[in-house]
Every structure is written in structure tokens, then in C-alpha cells.
Design an enzyme around this catalytic site. Structure first.
Site, PDB file in Angstrom:
ATOM      1  CB  THR A 192      -0.931  -0.016   1.232  1.00  0.00           C
ATOM      2  OG1 THR A 192      -1.706  -1.221   1.171  1.00  0.00           O
ATOM      3  CG2 THR A 192      -1.859   1.183   1.246  1.00  0.00           C
ATOM      4  CG  HIS A 228      -6.670   3.663   2.256  1.00  0.00           C
ATOM      5  ND1 HIS A 228      -5.325   3.374   2.188  1.00  0.00           N
ATOM      6  CD2 HIS A 228      -7.097   3.069   3.386  1.00  0.00           C
ATOM      7  CE1 HIS A 228      -4.967   2.647   3.243  1.00  0.00           C
ATOM      8  NE2 HIS A 228      -6.035   2.441   3.986  1.00  0.00           N
ATOM      9  CB  SER A 266     -12.700   3.493  -3.230  1.00  0.00           C
ATOM     10  OG  SER A 266     -11.375   3.291  -2.750  1.00  0.00           O
ATOM     11  N   GLY A 315     -14.120  -3.667   0.373  1.00  0.00           N
ATOM     12  CA  GLY A 315     -13.629  -3.280   1.702  1.00  0.00           C
ATOM     13  C   GLY A 315     -14.726  -3.327   2.735  1.00  0.00           C
TER      14      GLY A 315
END
Ligand SMILES: Cc1cc2nc3c(=O)[nH]c(=O)nc-3n(C[C@H](O)[C@H](O)[C@H](O)COP(=O)(O)O)c2cc1C
Length: 395
Positions: free
Chosen positions: A160, A283, A315, A337
Site C-alpha cells: 500500500t 483507500h 472504494s 472493503g
């Protein structure tokens, strides 16, 4: 028969269940963004600006949504994104999420800042496993973690690169929730008013051997979730450059991805460094506010490197239709996520499984409604794009 729906018919329902169960500080840590949350909101609203142009009368009686990613066939066009906190949302939440991913036939990514040792995930779950790495100020520590993931047999390493410094999350300062955790009157009251989480997660950890450790940190810096900060060595590295990626390329022999790339020039650099895949990501709106939504950046990223490397996007994905839109734009896969994290926070493994089942059903339904039988049949002609994307897609 047991009800596997958990009373949740979409990802928003799972989010509601998670919100009721978790202490507020913890829920906000998972759910919110940073600063004014412009990135966070835009990650969702961008999907409303991309419209579908269905084709009809195309015999969609046989449909499937498998893809081939890094040479492996998988049952859905998604993988689980690295998140540092499943083990705080649910007792041994990383194992729960890895099991849900394996059952759905998709890769699971374990983040560095998790509470379950990477070897346990391999031994007790297996399946397709990726490992996410932050590059720390002491580069030797990051290399140690990568070597360990290699020895444990992880199929891919994700570095990352979007966090050279800590992000600005003012709500965490207000609600008193920080990692490492600290006890304040406010967060003690928060925990006491959420007894299901307190008993089933926090007290259970205490009974089973004490507060959990960041199990994937090197021994010299390993600390419990409620300990003093790990010191300078584990600070994020704001001096990283492409030489660090070239170094990691030499060290890591299997699939290597970098995550948090939004600019086509950086994607081209990654390809030049021999990286196998980029993850187009902001993110989840958690690190930089006002960033372009990854789905807006996707066409130019694909034009820059789509034929040289794998391009994955994340995202804001909460609906099957969001995933269909990304795949129609040309993404090779989507990382999920919060959608699965809400599921795990709501109900552990069945919650993660439910989140993936919801997305699978939604993808299938949308594919039928737009006249597609397979992911390969999705293409940009099925989309009505807002102006910036039209320009990007035809550039
Ligand atoms: C609670 C939480 C923790 C996260 N931790 C990490 C992490 O440790 N490493 C990382 O690369 N990304 C991390 N992410 C970002 C995810 O990998 C992913 O990019 C993001 O969640 C995608 O957006 P979405 O949540 O809207 O799907 C985290 C995200 C959340 C919500």
C-alpha cells in the site's frame, strides 16, 4: 431451515446491524472517511452518475460471473480488500472473513495490522491468500514481514503506497477511539452501552488469553491493541520511492501489486518496475480528502497500463451494479472493503458470507437485466458515462 439472510437484504442493512452492535467509536473508525469526507461521499455518488444502457432479447438463461485473475479462475469478479480491523469487529474476525472468502471462491487479503498470525490463516482456512504490507520507516521490518508472508505461502503481496503519513480523522479524536486503544471515560461508556460486542469480543479475548496482539508485526515491535505506540521503527515511511518498489520486486517472487494508485503516470512507473498489478484506490476515502473517485480514474489507468498489467479497482462498492459498471469499464477485478467488513461486524463468518451472497445475487440480476451472460460480455457500450468519463474513455 436456518435463515441465512440475517434479515439483511442489501449491504446497507448489514451496515445497520453493524452500527447497532459496535461501540460508536469503533463503528465510526470502520465507516467514516477523513476530514470533510468529500472523497467518501464522492466514491458513492459517482456510481449514480454512471448509467446502464441495457441490451434486450439476448437469451440470458445461462449466466456466470467467473473471471481469471493472475492465472486463476475464480467464481466472482471480486477479492477481499485488506482491512486492519476484522479482529476487533468480531472475535477472530480475520479467520471469519477468510473463511467467507474461501467459501465464495475468491481471494482474501490479510492486512499487516491484523490480530491473527498470517500462518494461522494458511493453516486453519487456506484458499487463495494475499498479504498487504505497509512500508515502515525501518525498511528491514517491512522486508521481514514480506519474507514471512513468502514463507507462509501467500500467493500475492500488495504494497500500500497511498499513506506516507497518517490521515486526518477528526472524528476519532472526538470519539476517543484510537489504535492502540486507550481507556477514556467516554469510550468506556461507549463499550458498556454495547454489551454484545463487549461480551462476545472484548471479554472473550480477555478470557481466552488476554488482549490480542498485532500478530503480524516483527517480535521486537509486537504490541497488544491497548499498548503504547510501537515507536519510530513502525512509523509509516514518508521517504519511499520507486527504488523501494524495485527492491521489493527482487525480494517477492510471486504476484506483486501496489495499492493506492490514482494517477496513470504512477501506473506506468509500476509497470516499468515489474509490478504485476495496480489497485486503483483512494483507500475508501480514508486517507486523502478530495481525491478523484477510483472509478473516475479507471479508464485512463486502463488506457495507460491495461494491456501490460492487471488493473483492480476499489472504494465505494456497495451494490452488484457498481461492480458490473467497473467490469464494463474494463477493470480486471474489484476489491471489496467495507461491504464485507460490515457483514463480519454484524455476524462474523455468516455475515461475511451474507455480504458476498448479496453482491453475487445483485451482479447476476444486473447482468440478466442488461443482457449479458458472462463478465467477458460486459463492455463500455452498455454504459452511459458522465462527461469526464466520456472524455477519459475516448481519449
Ligand atoms: C476499517 C478499514 C481498515 C482498513 N485498513 C487497511 C489497511 O490496513 N491496509 C490497506 O491497504 N487498506 C486498508 N483499508 C482500505 C481498504 O483496503 C480498501 O481500499 C477500502 O476499504 C475500499 O473502500 P470501501 O471500503 O468503500 O470498499 C481499510 C479500510 C477500512 C474501512
Amino acid at each position: 431451515m436456518t435463515d441465512t439472510t440475517l434479515g439483511a437484504y442489501n449491504i446497507a442493512d448489514l451496515r445497520d446491524l453493524a452500527r447497532k452492535r459496535l461501540p460508536r467509536g469503533l463503528f465510526e473508525f470502520m465507516d467514516r472517511g477523513c476530514e470533510d469526507e468529500v472523497s467518501l461521499r464522492n466514491n458513492r455518488s459517482v456510481f449514480e452518475r454512471i448509467k446502464l444502457k441495457p441490451r434486450v432479447l439476448n437469451d440470458v438463461s445461462k449466466r456466470e460471473q467467473s473471471i481469471t485473475l493472475f492465472g486463476h479462475q475464480q467464481d466472482m469478479p471480486v477479492a477481499i480488500a485488506p482491512t486492519g480491523t476484522p479482529g476487533i469487529m468480531w472475535y477472530e474476525g480475520e479467520l471469519a472473513l477468510a473463511r467467507a472468502a474461501k467459501q465464495a471462491g475468491i481471494p482474501f487479503t490479510l492486512a499487516t495490522t491484523t490480530l491473527t498470525a498470517m500462518e494461522r490463516i494458511v493453516d486453519e482456512v487456506g484458499g487463495r491468500l494475499w498479504f498487504q504490507l505497509y512500508m515502515y520507516a525501518d525498511r528491514a521490518l517491512s522486508r521481514w514481514i514480506a519474507e514471512r508472508a513468502k514463507n507462509a505461502g501467500y500467493e500475492a503481496l500488495i504494497i500500500t503506497v497511498d499513506s506516507p503519513t497518517f490521515s486526518n480523522r477528526e472524528y476519532n479524536l472526538r470519539n476517543g477511539f484510537t489504535i492502540p486503544m486507550t481507556y477514556t471515560p467516554r469510550n468506556i461508556a461507549d463499550v458498556l452501552s454495547h454489551p454484545r460486542w463487549m461480551i462476545n469480543v472484548w471479554l472473550r479475548y480477555l478470557v481466552e488469553g488476554g488482549l490480542p496482539l498485532f500478530e503480524n508485526y516483527p517480535p521486537e515491535v509486537k504490541a497488544r491493541v491497548k499498548a503504547a505506540p510501537m515507536g519510530r521503527a513502525m512509523k509509516l515511511n514518508d521517504a519511499l520511492d520507486w527504488d523501494d518498489i524495485r527492491e521489493m520486486r527482487k525480494l517477492w517472487p510471486r504476484t506483486l501489486m501496489i495499492k493506492g494508485v490514482l494517477n496513470p503516470a504512477d501506473a506506468a512507473m509500476a509497470a516499468d518496475c515489474g509490478v504485476d498489478g495496480v489497485i486503483v484506490s483512494n483507500h475508501g476515502g480514508r486517507v486523502i480528502d478530495g481525491a478523484i473517485a477510483p472509478i473516475d480514474a479507471l479508464p485512463l489507468m486502463l488506457d495507460a497500463v491495461g494491456k501490460r498489467m492487471t488493473v483492480i479497482v476499489d472504494s465505494g462498492f456497495r451494490r452488484g451494479s457498481d461492480i458490473v459498471k467497473a467490469m464494463a469499464l474494463g477493470a480486471h477485478a474489484v476489491l471489496i472493503g467495507r461491504a464485507t467488513l460490515y457483514g463480519v461486524a454484524a455476524a462474523g463468518e455468516p455475515g461475511g458470507t451474507r455480504a458476498l451472497a448479496i453482491l453475487r445475487e445483485e451482479i447476476d440480476r444486473v447482468m440478466a437485466l442488461i443482457g449479458c451472460r458472462s463478465i467477458a460480455e460486459l463492455n463500455r457500450a452498455l454504459l452511459a458515462l458522465p462527461a469526464p468519463l466520456t472524455i477519459a474513455a475516448s481519449a
